[in-house]
Scaffold this motif. Structure first.
Motif, mmCIF file in Angstrom:
data_model
loop_
_atom_site.group_PDB
_atom_site.id
_atom_site.type_symbol
_atom_site.label_atom_id
_atom_site.label_comp_id
_atom_site.label_asym_id
_atom_site.label_seq_id
_atom_site.Cartn_x
_atom_site.Cartn_y
_atom_site.Cartn_z
ATOM 1 N N TYR A 186 1.919 27.113 21.163
ATOM 2 C CA TYR A 186 1.476 26.214 20.095
ATOM 3 C C TYR A 186 2.169 24.866 20.230
ATOM 4 C CZ TYR A 186 -0.426 30.223 17.516
ATOM 5 O OH TYR A 186 -1.148 31.328 17.128
ATOM 6 N N TRP A 187 1.430 23.837 19.838
ATOM 7 C CA TRP A 187 2.009 22.506 19.690
ATOM 8 C C TRP A 187 2.169 22.230 18.203
ATOM 9 C CZ3 TRP A 187 -2.155 19.753 23.198
ATOM 10 C CH2 TRP A 187 -1.952 20.142 24.529
ATOM 11 N N GLY A 188 3.370 21.852 17.795
ATOM 12 C CA GLY A 188 3.591 21.493 16.408
ATOM 13 C C GLY A 188 2.734 20.296 16.033
ATOM 14 N N ALA A 189 2.268 20.266 14.794
ATOM 15 C CA ALA A 189 1.367 19.197 14.357
ATOM 16 C C ALA A 189 1.603 18.875 12.890
ATOM 17 C CB ALA A 189 -0.092 19.608 14.573
ATOM 18 N N MET A 190 1.177 17.689 12.497
ATOM 19 C CA MET A 190 1.212 17.300 11.090
ATOM 20 C C MET A 190 -0.213 17.074 10.625
ATOM 21 S SD MET A 190 4.560 14.836 10.702
ATOM 22 C CE MET A 190 4.561 15.038 8.914
ATOM 23 N N SER A 191 -0.561 17.680 9.514
ATOM 24 C CA SER A 191 -1.904 17.569 8.961
ATOM 25 C C SER A 191 -2.161 16.156 8.443
ATOM 26 C CB SER A 191 -2.073 18.577 7.818
ATOM 27 O OG SER A 191 -3.138 18.220 6.967
ATOM 28 N N MET A 192 -3.232 15.543 8.937
ATOM 29 C CA MET A 192 -3.575 14.201 8.486
ATOM 30 C C MET A 192 -3.941 14.198 7.003
ATOM 31 S SD MET A 192 -6.382 11.515 10.071
ATOM 32 C CE MET A 192 -5.541 11.471 11.653
ATOM 33 N N ASN A 193 -4.709 15.195 6.577
ATOM 34 C CA ASN A 193 -5.091 15.258 5.164
ATOM 35 C C ASN A 193 -3.879 15.442 4.271
ATOM 36 O OD1 ASN A 193 -7.751 14.986 5.865
ATOM 37 N ND2 ASN A 193 -8.297 17.137 5.572
ATOM 38 N N GLY A 198 0.230 13.081 0.500
ATOM 39 C CA GLY A 198 1.618 12.747 0.215
ATOM 40 C C GLY A 198 1.841 11.265 0.040
ATOM 41 N N LEU A 199 1.216 10.473 0.894
ATOM 42 C CA LEU A 199 1.355 9.019 0.780
ATOM 43 C C LEU A 199 0.743 8.503 -0.517
ATOM 44 C CD1 LEU A 199 0.576 7.878 4.441
ATOM 45 C CD2 LEU A 199 2.752 7.631 3.226
ATOM 46 N N THR A 208 6.852 2.007 -2.328
ATOM 47 C CA THR A 208 6.104 1.244 -1.323
ATOM 48 C C THR A 208 6.878 1.086 -0.018
ATOM 49 O OG1 THR A 208 6.986 -0.839 -2.170
ATOM 50 C CG2 THR A 208 4.885 -0.056 -3.094
ATOM 51 N N THR A 209 8.089 1.624 0.041
ATOM 52 C CA THR A 209 8.924 1.440 1.226
ATOM 53 C C THR A 209 8.972 2.661 2.140
ATOM 54 O OG1 THR A 209 10.889 2.105 -0.026
ATOM 55 C CG2 THR A 209 10.376 -0.250 0.066
ATOM 56 N N SER A 210 8.892 3.878 1.580
ATOM 57 C CA SER A 210 8.899 5.073 2.417
ATOM 58 C C SER A 210 7.650 5.078 3.291
ATOM 59 C CB SER A 210 8.938 6.338 1.554
ATOM 60 O OG SER A 210 10.133 6.399 0.805
ATOM 61 N N PHE A 211 7.848 5.381 4.573
ATOM 62 C CA PHE A 211 6.741 5.343 5.545
ATOM 63 C C PHE A 211 6.040 3.975 5.457
ATOM 64 C CE2 PHE A 211 7.331 9.834 4.459
ATOM 65 C CZ PHE A 211 7.489 10.384 5.723
ATOM 66 N N GLU A 212 6.872 2.936 5.474
ATOM 67 C CA GLU A 212 6.360 1.573 5.330
ATOM 68 C C GLU A 212 5.311 1.261 6.390
ATOM 69 O OE1 GLU A 212 8.169 -2.965 4.807
ATOM 70 O OE2 GLU A 212 9.467 -1.291 5.377
ATOM 71 N N GLY A 213 4.253 0.616 5.957
ATOM 72 C CA GLY A 213 3.185 0.248 6.868
ATOM 73 C C GLY A 213 2.092 1.277 7.000
ATOM 74 N N MET A 214 2.312 2.471 6.453
ATOM 75 C CA MET A 214 1.300 3.511 6.526
ATOM 76 C C MET A 214 0.441 3.475 5.258
ATOM 77 S SD MET A 214 3.317 6.726 8.296
ATOM 78 C CE MET A 214 1.946 7.830 8.003
ATOM 79 N N ASP A 215 -0.855 3.278 5.452
ATOM 80 C CA ASP A 215 -1.809 3.198 4.351
ATOM 81 C C ASP A 215 -2.498 4.546 4.210
ATOM 82 O OD1 ASP A 215 -3.850 2.732 2.574
ATOM 83 O OD2 ASP A 215 -4.830 1.165 3.756
ATOM 84 N N PRO A 216 -2.391 5.197 3.053
ATOM 85 C CA PRO A 216 -3.012 6.523 2.904
ATOM 86 C C PRO A 216 -4.521 6.515 3.115
ATOM 87 C CG PRO A 216 -2.276 5.670 0.782
ATOM 88 C CD PRO A 216 -1.685 4.794 1.831
ATOM 89 N N GLU A 217 -5.144 5.356 2.990
ATOM 90 C CA GLU A 217 -6.596 5.277 3.185
ATOM 91 C C GLU A 217 -6.949 4.658 4.541
ATOM 92 O OE1 GLU A 217 -7.866 6.934 0.881
ATOM 93 O OE2 GLU A 217 -6.108 6.806 -0.436
ATOM 94 N N GLY A 218 -5.933 4.268 5.302
ATOM 95 C CA GLY A 218 -6.184 3.583 6.562
ATOM 96 C C GLY A 218 -5.965 4.457 7.779
ATOM 97 N N GLU A 219 -5.779 3.799 8.903
ATOM 98 C CA GLU A 219 -5.588 4.509 10.165
ATOM 99 C C GLU A 219 -4.219 5.178 10.182
ATOM 100 O OE1 GLU A 219 -5.579 3.569 15.002
ATOM 101 O OE2 GLU A 219 -6.162 2.019 13.539
ATOM 102 N N MET A 220 -4.181 6.409 10.664
ATOM 103 C CA MET A 220 -2.944 7.164 10.740
ATOM 104 C C MET A 220 -2.359 7.083 12.149
ATOM 105 S SD MET A 220 -2.039 8.898 7.854
ATOM 106 C CE MET A 220 -2.230 7.316 7.026
#
Length: 301
Positions: A186-193, A198-199, A208-220
């Motif tokens: 198995y390869w470990g993975a993180m669920s995009m959904n 979480g975001l 607004t600072t944790s995982f800065e730059g990551m938009d929950p509605e945008g590109e992951m």
């Protein structure tokens, strides 16, 4: 029950972030869990001000310190069999840098003895020896991109993949022990959904600072896997607290005020107690209504 699981990781703390709850759950049910760590993490950033002198550009003693952090983390998870590939310090952490697209890549120059520069066959033979000793039915490691591009993660993937193939060949290096074919990789993975949820919770709570730059509605980022590509989920919410304690044991690398803990505080420990996987070798066993295995040993006798 005679179940054996082998995990191959690059640095101390990678195992806890990725599969800490899984490891604790399987240990608790009687599975033999073996962790192989490929480097001491000597090039890691030191997040504890009083320990900054350990950094690679100062006393270069961080690796030795992280051996203790790993041992303490494994105590929290109940893992008693944890080893370094070739022995502690055999391969050095290669470090990494960020390119112009903010992707993790290998440094232009790496030190002698780093894992990234290791001979693939030599490193794989060290793991073949362990595979044939432990005889795991299940192996867990990174995907071909090392989840986010760290060169040591990529190398760990390569070594685990090559060693898995070599270990199964009866005529290959018989002095390393009888051949063993690992049934499932198995390869470990993180669920995009799950990450989007979480975001959204973090942003709704005003963070607004944790995982800065990551938009929950945008590109992951690439380490977030679309849910239709996932193969298995281990639900171990009851071991989330043990995982969080193990993460805290890696104090030089994971800040208690950092994004991991912010995410947990905002949407509950289940975000870290549920861990996802992609099946890279073997046959998928029985699944739940979402089409995911709920046991990494599913379908095995």
């Amino acid at each position: 029950m005679d179940q054996r699981m082998l995990l191959v990781h690059a640095h101390p703390d990678d195992e806890t972030i990725g599969q800490g709850a899984t490891m604790a759950k399987y240990v608790a049910r009687g599975t033999q869990v073996t962790l192989v760590t490929c480097t001491l993490g000597e090039e890691g950033e030191v997040l504890v001000p009083s320990l900054e002198h350990l950094a690679a550009d100062k006393t270069d003693a961080l690796g030795e310190h992280r051996v203790t952090e790993l041992a303490n983390a494994m105590k929290e998870l109940g893992v008693t069999d944890h080893r370094f590939l070739g022995g502690a310090g055999h391969y050095r952490d290669s470090g990494m840098m960020w390119d112009e697209q903010r992707r993790a890549v290998a440094r232009a120059e790496t030190k002698e003895g780093t894992f990234w520069r290791a001979d693939l066959l030599e490193a794989s033979d060290l793991l073949v020896d362990i595979i044939r000793e432990v005889r795991p039915q299940v192996l867990v490691t990174y995907d071909q991109y090392g989840n986010y591009g760290h060169p040591d993660h990529i190398q760990a993937h390569r070594v685990a993949t090559y060693a898995t193939a070599l270990a199964a060949v009866t005529s290959y290096r018989p002095e390393l022990g009888p051949a063993w074919d690992i049934a499932k990789v198995y390869w470990g993975a993180m669920s995009m959904n799950r990450m989007r949820e979480g975001l959204r919770a973090l942003r709704a709570a005003g963070d607004t600072t944790s995982f800065e730059g990551m938009d929950p509605e945008g590109e992951m980022p690439p380490f977030m896997v679309p849910d239709d590509q996932l193969s298995a989920v281990v639900e171990a919410d009851e071991f989330a607290e043990a995982k969080m304690r193990a993460m805290k044991a890696h104090a030089t690398q994971i800040s208690v005020d950092g994004p991991f803990f912010a995410l947990s505080n905002n949407i509950g420990n289940q975000v870290w107690g549920t861990e996802f996987y992609r099946l890279a070798k073997g046959v998928q066993g029985p699944t739940n209504e979402a089409g995911l295995e709920t046991d990494l040993f599913a379908g095995l006798d």
